[in-house]
Enzyme design. Structure first.
Site, short mmCIF file in Angstrom:
data_model
loop_
_atom_site.label_atom_id
_atom_site.label_comp_id
_atom_site.label_asym_id
_atom_site.label_seq_id
_atom_site.Cartn_x
_atom_site.Cartn_y
_atom_site.Cartn_z
N GLU A 60 0.94 -1.05 -0.17
CA GLU A 60 0.02 0.09 -0.02
C GLU A 60 0.82 1.17 -0.06
O GLU A 60 0.43 2.27 -0.71
CB GLU A 60 -1.15 -0.05 1.38
CG GLU A 60 -2.19 -1.08 1.30
CD GLU A 60 -1.73 -2.37 1.19
OE1 GLU A 60 -2.64 -3.15 1.07
OE2 GLU A 60 -0.72 -2.73 1.72
N HIS A 129 -10.12 -6.08 10.34
CA HIS A 129 -10.91 -5.76 9.19
C HIS A 129 -11.97 -4.87 9.24
O HIS A 129 -13.09 -4.88 8.17
CB HIS A 129 -11.01 -7.09 8.30
CG HIS A 129 -9.68 -7.87 8.05
ND1 HIS A 129 -8.91 -8.49 8.70
CD2 HIS A 129 -9.21 -7.90 6.68
CE1 HIS A 129 -8.03 -8.99 8.34
NE2 HIS A 129 -7.95 -8.77 6.93
#
Length: 328
Positions: A60, A129
Protein backbone atom coordinates in the site's frame (compact mmCIF):
# COMPACT_ATOMS: atom_id res chain seq x y z
CA UNK A 1 -33.71 5.15 -15.12
CA UNK A 2 -32.47 1.61 -14.53
CA UNK A 3 -31.78 -0.44 -11.44
CA UNK A 4 -28.13 -1.28 -10.88
CA UNK A 5 -25.96 -2.38 -7.95
CA UNK A 6 -23.77 -0.09 -5.87
CA UNK A 7 -20.62 -1.66 -7.37
CA UNK A 8 -21.95 -1.03 -10.88
CA UNK A 9 -22.64 2.62 -10.05
CA UNK A 10 -19.02 3.01 -8.94
CA UNK A 11 -17.84 1.24 -12.10
CA UNK A 12 -19.91 3.57 -14.27
CA UNK A 13 -18.45 6.61 -12.51
CA UNK A 14 -14.90 5.35 -13.04
CA UNK A 15 -15.45 4.31 -16.64
CA UNK A 16 -17.24 7.49 -17.66
CA UNK A 17 -14.49 9.68 -16.25
CA UNK A 18 -11.74 7.50 -17.79
CA UNK A 19 -13.41 7.76 -21.21
CA UNK A 20 -13.68 11.52 -20.84
CA UNK A 21 -10.13 12.19 -19.60
CA UNK A 22 -7.12 10.03 -20.45
CA UNK A 23 -5.28 11.41 -17.41
CA UNK A 24 -7.54 9.31 -15.17
CA UNK A 25 -6.33 5.82 -14.28
CA UNK A 26 -7.17 3.14 -11.71
CA UNK A 27 -4.54 1.37 -9.62
CA UNK A 28 -4.65 -1.13 -6.76
CA UNK A 29 -4.46 -4.73 -5.70
CA UNK A 30 -6.38 -7.09 -8.02
CA UNK A 31 -8.22 -4.28 -9.83
CA UNK A 32 -7.23 -5.57 -13.30
CA UNK A 33 -6.84 -9.31 -13.95
CA UNK A 34 -9.19 -10.29 -11.10
CA UNK A 35 -11.75 -7.56 -11.97
CA UNK A 36 -11.45 -6.06 -8.48
CA UNK A 37 -11.72 -7.69 -5.07
CA UNK A 38 -15.39 -6.61 -4.96
CA UNK A 39 -15.86 -6.62 -8.77
CA UNK A 40 -16.10 -2.84 -8.94
CA UNK A 41 -13.63 -2.74 -11.86
CA UNK A 42 -15.08 -5.74 -13.72
CA UNK A 43 -14.40 -5.46 -17.45
CA UNK A 44 -12.37 -2.27 -17.17
CA UNK A 45 -9.05 -3.91 -18.04
CA UNK A 46 -10.53 -5.07 -21.35
CA UNK A 47 -11.72 -1.55 -22.19
CA UNK A 48 -8.85 0.59 -20.95
CA UNK A 49 -5.85 -1.74 -21.02
CA UNK A 50 -3.06 -2.45 -18.50
CA UNK A 51 -1.59 1.07 -18.60
CA UNK A 52 -4.77 2.57 -17.15
CA UNK A 53 -6.10 -0.31 -15.01
CA UNK A 54 -3.04 -1.36 -13.07
CA UNK A 55 -2.55 -4.32 -10.76
CA UNK A 56 -0.08 -3.56 -7.97
CA UNK A 57 1.96 -5.64 -5.52
CA UNK A 58 0.63 -5.98 -1.98
CA UNK A 59 2.40 -2.79 -0.96
CA UNK A 60 0.00 0.00 0.00
CA UNK A 61 2.76 2.47 0.82
CA UNK A 62 4.49 1.79 -2.49
CA UNK A 63 1.57 2.17 -4.89
CA UNK A 64 0.13 5.09 -2.91
CA UNK A 65 3.45 6.91 -3.34
CA UNK A 66 3.29 6.29 -7.10
CA UNK A 67 -0.27 7.63 -7.22
CA UNK A 68 0.54 10.74 -5.19
CA UNK A 69 3.54 11.48 -7.39
CA UNK A 70 1.45 11.00 -10.53
CA UNK A 71 -1.23 13.38 -9.21
CA UNK A 72 1.37 16.04 -8.45
CA UNK A 73 2.64 15.75 -12.02
CA UNK A 74 -0.62 16.32 -13.85
CA UNK A 75 -2.47 12.97 -13.82
CA UNK A 76 -5.70 12.17 -11.94
CA UNK A 77 -5.26 8.75 -10.27
CA UNK A 78 -7.90 6.69 -8.50
CA UNK A 79 -6.37 4.28 -5.97
CA UNK A 80 -8.37 1.35 -4.64
CA UNK A 81 -7.56 -0.07 -1.22
CA UNK A 82 -8.90 -3.57 -0.67
CA UNK A 83 -10.02 -2.21 2.70
CA UNK A 84 -9.24 1.03 4.50
CA UNK A 85 -7.80 -1.11 7.28
CA UNK A 86 -4.87 -1.81 4.94
CA UNK A 87 -4.45 1.88 4.06
CA UNK A 88 -2.87 2.36 7.48
CA UNK A 89 0.34 1.27 5.76
CA UNK A 90 0.04 4.16 3.32
CA UNK A 91 -0.76 6.85 5.87
CA UNK A 92 2.63 8.52 5.49
CA UNK A 93 1.89 9.33 1.85
CA UNK A 94 -1.72 10.39 2.53
CA UNK A 95 -1.07 12.44 5.67
CA UNK A 96 2.46 13.68 5.18
CA UNK A 97 2.50 14.29 1.43
CA UNK A 98 -0.89 14.34 -0.33
CA UNK A 99 -2.72 16.44 2.26
CA UNK A 100 0.11 18.90 2.89
CA UNK A 101 1.74 19.55 -0.48
CA UNK A 102 -0.56 22.38 -1.59
CA UNK A 103 0.20 24.33 1.59
CA UNK A 104 3.89 23.43 1.64
CA UNK A 105 4.35 24.51 -1.99
CA UNK A 106 2.63 27.84 -1.48
CA UNK A 107 -0.29 26.77 -3.67
CA UNK A 108 1.90 25.68 -6.58
CA UNK A 109 1.44 21.88 -6.41
CA UNK A 110 -2.01 20.33 -6.03
CA UNK A 111 -2.75 16.64 -5.60
CA UNK A 112 -5.96 15.66 -7.44
CA UNK A 113 -6.20 12.02 -6.36
CA UNK A 114 -9.05 9.81 -5.14
CA UNK A 115 -8.40 7.07 -2.58
CA UNK A 116 -11.34 4.65 -2.40
CA UNK A 117 -12.36 1.33 -0.89
CA UNK A 118 -14.54 -0.23 1.83
CA UNK A 119 -14.50 1.05 5.42
CA UNK A 120 -16.15 -0.24 8.59
CA UNK A 121 -17.52 -3.58 9.66
CA UNK A 122 -18.76 -6.19 7.20
CA UNK A 123 -19.84 -8.69 9.85
CA UNK A 124 -17.61 -11.42 11.17
CA UNK A 125 -14.24 -10.31 9.77
CA UNK A 126 -12.43 -9.71 13.04
CA UNK A 127 -11.03 -6.55 14.56
CA UNK A 128 -8.27 -5.94 12.00
CA UNK A 129 -10.73 -5.74 9.12
CA UNK A 130 -13.61 -3.88 10.79
CA UNK A 131 -12.56 -0.33 11.63
CA UNK A 132 -14.55 2.68 10.39
CA UNK A 133 -12.07 5.37 9.36
CA UNK A 134 -14.11 8.47 8.53
CA UNK A 135 -13.16 10.37 11.68
CA UNK A 136 -9.47 9.50 11.28
CA UNK A 137 -9.18 11.11 7.85
CA UNK A 138 -11.63 13.94 8.56
CA UNK A 139 -9.14 15.11 11.20
CA UNK A 140 -6.53 15.82 8.51
CA UNK A 141 -6.61 19.32 6.96
CA UNK A 142 -6.19 19.19 3.20
CA UNK A 143 -8.30 16.06 2.67
CA UNK A 144 -11.95 15.77 1.69
CA UNK A 145 -13.86 12.76 3.04
CA UNK A 146 -16.88 11.19 1.32
CA UNK A 147 -18.99 8.35 2.77
CA UNK A 148 -22.10 7.58 0.66
CA UNK A 149 -25.04 5.39 1.67
CA UNK A 150 -26.35 4.36 -1.76
CA UNK A 151 -25.36 3.85 -5.38
CA UNK A 152 -26.94 7.03 -6.73
CA UNK A 153 -24.98 9.24 -4.36
CA UNK A 154 -21.83 7.15 -4.78
CA UNK A 155 -21.79 7.59 -8.54
CA UNK A 156 -22.43 11.34 -8.47
CA UNK A 157 -19.95 11.99 -5.68
CA UNK A 158 -17.22 9.84 -7.23
CA UNK A 159 -17.57 11.55 -10.61
CA UNK A 160 -17.38 14.92 -8.86
CA UNK A 161 -14.27 13.85 -6.94
CA UNK A 162 -12.45 12.57 -10.04
CA UNK A 163 -13.38 15.38 -12.39
CA UNK A 164 -13.52 18.57 -10.34
CA UNK A 165 -11.68 18.19 -7.03
CA UNK A 166 -8.08 19.43 -6.91
CA UNK A 167 -7.64 18.21 -3.33
CA UNK A 168 -7.11 14.57 -2.30
CA UNK A 169 -10.44 12.85 -1.72
CA UNK A 170 -10.95 9.95 0.71
CA UNK A 171 -13.87 7.89 -0.59
CA UNK A 172 -15.30 5.47 2.01
CA UNK A 173 -17.62 2.72 0.81
CA UNK A 174 -19.17 -0.25 2.62
CA UNK A 175 -18.41 -3.84 1.76
CA UNK A 176 -21.93 -4.94 2.68
CA UNK A 177 -23.54 -2.43 0.29
CA UNK A 178 -21.80 -3.37 -2.97
CA UNK A 179 -24.75 -5.56 -3.98
CA UNK A 180 -27.46 -3.05 -3.01
CA UNK A 181 -29.55 -2.02 -6.02
CA UNK A 182 -31.35 1.24 -6.75
CA UNK A 183 -32.54 3.43 -9.61
CA UNK A 184 -29.76 5.32 -11.40
CA UNK A 185 -30.47 7.76 -14.26
CA UNK A 186 -29.12 7.17 -17.74
CA UNK A 187 -27.96 10.76 -18.08
CA UNK A 188 -24.70 12.03 -16.63
CA UNK A 189 -24.84 13.76 -13.25
CA UNK A 190 -22.51 15.04 -10.52
CA UNK A 191 -23.13 15.67 -6.81
CA UNK A 192 -21.29 18.53 -5.14
CA UNK A 193 -19.19 17.58 -2.13
CA UNK A 194 -20.24 19.13 1.17
CA UNK A 195 -24.02 18.86 0.67
CA UNK A 196 -26.05 16.62 2.96
CA UNK A 197 -29.35 15.09 1.81
CA UNK A 198 -32.65 14.92 3.68
CA UNK A 199 -33.68 11.30 3.08
CA UNK A 200 -36.95 11.57 5.01
CA UNK A 201 -38.75 14.65 6.27
CA UNK A 202 -40.14 14.81 9.79
CA UNK A 203 -41.10 17.22 12.55
CA UNK A 204 -40.41 15.58 15.94
CA UNK A 205 -36.72 14.63 15.93
CA UNK A 206 -33.71 14.80 13.59
CA UNK A 207 -31.65 11.65 13.03
CA UNK A 208 -28.28 12.18 11.33
CA UNK A 209 -26.14 9.41 9.86
CA UNK A 210 -23.97 8.38 6.91
CA UNK A 211 -22.74 5.32 5.01
CA UNK A 212 -24.55 2.06 5.88
CA UNK A 213 -25.80 3.47 9.19
CA UNK A 214 -28.32 5.49 7.15
CA UNK A 215 -30.21 2.20 6.79
CA UNK A 216 -30.39 2.02 10.60
CA UNK A 217 -31.62 5.61 10.77
CA UNK A 218 -34.32 5.03 8.15
CA UNK A 219 -35.32 1.75 9.79
CA UNK A 220 -35.70 3.51 13.12
CA UNK A 221 -37.73 6.28 11.49
CA UNK A 222 -40.10 3.68 10.02
CA UNK A 223 -40.57 2.05 13.43
CA UNK A 224 -41.14 5.41 15.11
CA UNK A 225 -43.76 6.31 12.49
CA UNK A 226 -45.85 3.39 13.78
CA UNK A 227 -46.03 5.24 17.11
CA UNK A 228 -46.86 8.60 15.52
CA UNK A 229 -43.33 9.94 16.01
CA UNK A 230 -42.13 11.81 12.93
CA UNK A 231 -38.35 11.58 12.45
CA UNK A 232 -36.39 13.57 9.89
CA UNK A 233 -33.41 11.60 8.53
CA UNK A 234 -30.33 13.37 7.18
CA UNK A 235 -27.59 11.58 5.24
CA UNK A 236 -24.33 13.54 5.53
CA UNK A 237 -22.84 12.02 2.34
CA UNK A 238 -19.71 14.15 2.82
CA UNK A 239 -17.90 14.13 6.17
CA UNK A 240 -15.41 16.85 5.28
CA UNK A 241 -16.58 19.41 4.36
CA UNK A 242 -19.38 18.84 6.87
CA UNK A 243 -22.79 20.30 6.02
CA UNK A 244 -23.80 21.24 9.56
CA UNK A 245 -26.11 24.00 8.28
CA UNK A 246 -28.58 21.44 6.88
CA UNK A 247 -28.58 19.73 10.28
CA UNK A 248 -29.14 23.05 12.04
CA UNK A 249 -32.11 23.94 9.82
CA UNK A 250 -33.65 20.56 10.64
CA UNK A 251 -33.06 21.02 14.39
CA UNK A 252 -34.74 24.42 14.23
CA UNK A 253 -37.85 22.51 13.15
CA UNK A 254 -37.63 19.36 15.29
CA UNK A 255 -35.76 20.71 18.37
CA UNK A 256 -34.11 17.33 18.96
CA UNK A 257 -31.05 15.60 17.50
CA UNK A 258 -29.86 11.99 17.53
CA UNK A 259 -26.69 10.94 15.64
CA UNK A 260 -26.08 7.36 14.50
CA UNK A 261 -22.59 6.36 13.35
CA UNK A 262 -20.22 3.41 13.22
CA UNK A 263 -17.20 5.26 14.63
CA UNK A 264 -15.73 4.67 18.04
CA UNK A 265 -17.17 7.32 20.38
CA UNK A 266 -14.04 9.30 21.29
CA UNK A 267 -13.35 12.26 18.93
CA UNK A 268 -15.88 10.96 16.42
CA UNK A 269 -17.99 12.64 13.73
CA UNK A 270 -20.89 12.81 16.17
CA UNK A 271 -18.63 14.66 18.64
CA UNK A 272 -18.03 17.38 16.04
CA UNK A 273 -21.69 17.59 15.07
CA UNK A 274 -22.83 17.78 18.68
CA UNK A 275 -20.36 20.59 19.43
CA UNK A 276 -21.30 22.62 16.36
CA UNK A 277 -25.07 22.28 16.75
CA UNK A 278 -25.06 23.17 20.44
CA UNK A 279 -22.84 26.17 19.64
CA UNK A 280 -24.91 27.45 16.73
CA UNK A 281 -28.36 26.18 17.72
CA UNK A 282 -28.48 25.92 21.52
CA UNK A 283 -31.70 27.94 21.77
CA UNK A 284 -33.52 25.54 19.46
CA UNK A 285 -32.77 22.39 21.48
CA UNK A 286 -35.46 20.97 23.77
CA UNK A 287 -33.31 18.01 24.85
CA UNK A 288 -29.62 17.12 25.01
CA UNK A 289 -28.04 15.93 21.76
CA UNK A 290 -27.61 12.16 21.93
CA UNK A 291 -25.69 9.68 19.81
CA UNK A 292 -25.17 6.00 19.11
CA UNK A 293 -21.71 4.80 18.10
CA UNK A 294 -20.01 1.44 17.99
CA UNK A 295 -18.60 0.12 21.26
CA UNK A 296 -15.35 1.71 22.46
CA UNK A 297 -13.38 -1.47 21.78
CA UNK A 298 -12.00 -3.52 18.88
CA UNK A 299 -14.81 -5.38 17.12
CA UNK A 300 -14.87 -9.06 18.02
CA UNK A 301 -15.51 -11.92 15.60
CA UNK A 302 -18.46 -13.59 17.36
CA UNK A 303 -21.81 -12.64 15.78
CA UNK A 304 -23.49 -11.89 19.12
CA UNK A 305 -20.63 -9.55 20.11
CA UNK A 306 -20.78 -7.79 16.72
CA UNK A 307 -24.49 -7.20 17.25
CA UNK A 308 -23.91 -5.92 20.78
CA UNK A 309 -21.18 -3.52 19.65
CA UNK A 310 -22.89 -1.95 16.64
CA UNK A 311 -25.77 0.56 16.37
CA UNK A 312 -29.18 -0.94 15.63
CA UNK A 313 -32.72 0.10 14.84
CA UNK A 314 -33.83 -0.94 18.33
CA UNK A 315 -31.11 1.13 20.05
CA UNK A 316 -31.92 4.13 17.89
CA UNK A 317 -35.65 3.96 18.59
CA UNK A 318 -34.95 3.75 22.32
CA UNK A 319 -32.69 6.80 22.22
CA UNK A 320 -35.17 8.85 20.21
CA UNK A 321 -37.82 8.13 22.82
CA UNK A 322 -35.38 9.24 25.51
CA UNK A 323 -34.79 12.64 23.87
CA UNK A 324 -38.56 12.99 23.55
CA UNK A 325 -38.94 12.08 27.24
CA UNK A 326 -41.22 9.16 26.39
CA UNK A 327 -39.26 6.42 28.19
CA UNK A 328 -40.29 5.98 31.78
Amino acid sequence: MRQIAFREALREALSEEMRRDDRVFLMGEEVAEYNGAYKVSQGMLDEFGPKRVIDTPISELGFTAIGVGAAQNGLRPVLEFMTWNFANLALDQILNTASKMLAMSGGQISCPIVFRGPSGSAGQLGAQHSTAYESYYANIPGLKVVSPSNGYDAKGLLKQAIRYEEDPVIFMESEVMYGDKMEIPEEEYYIELGKAAVKKEGKDVTIVSYNKMVKIALGAAAELEKEQISAEVIDLRTIRPLDWKTILESVKKTNRLVIVEEQWPFASISSEIAYTIQKEGFDYLDAPIRRITSADAPLHYAANLVAAAMPSVEKTVKLVKEVMYLNK
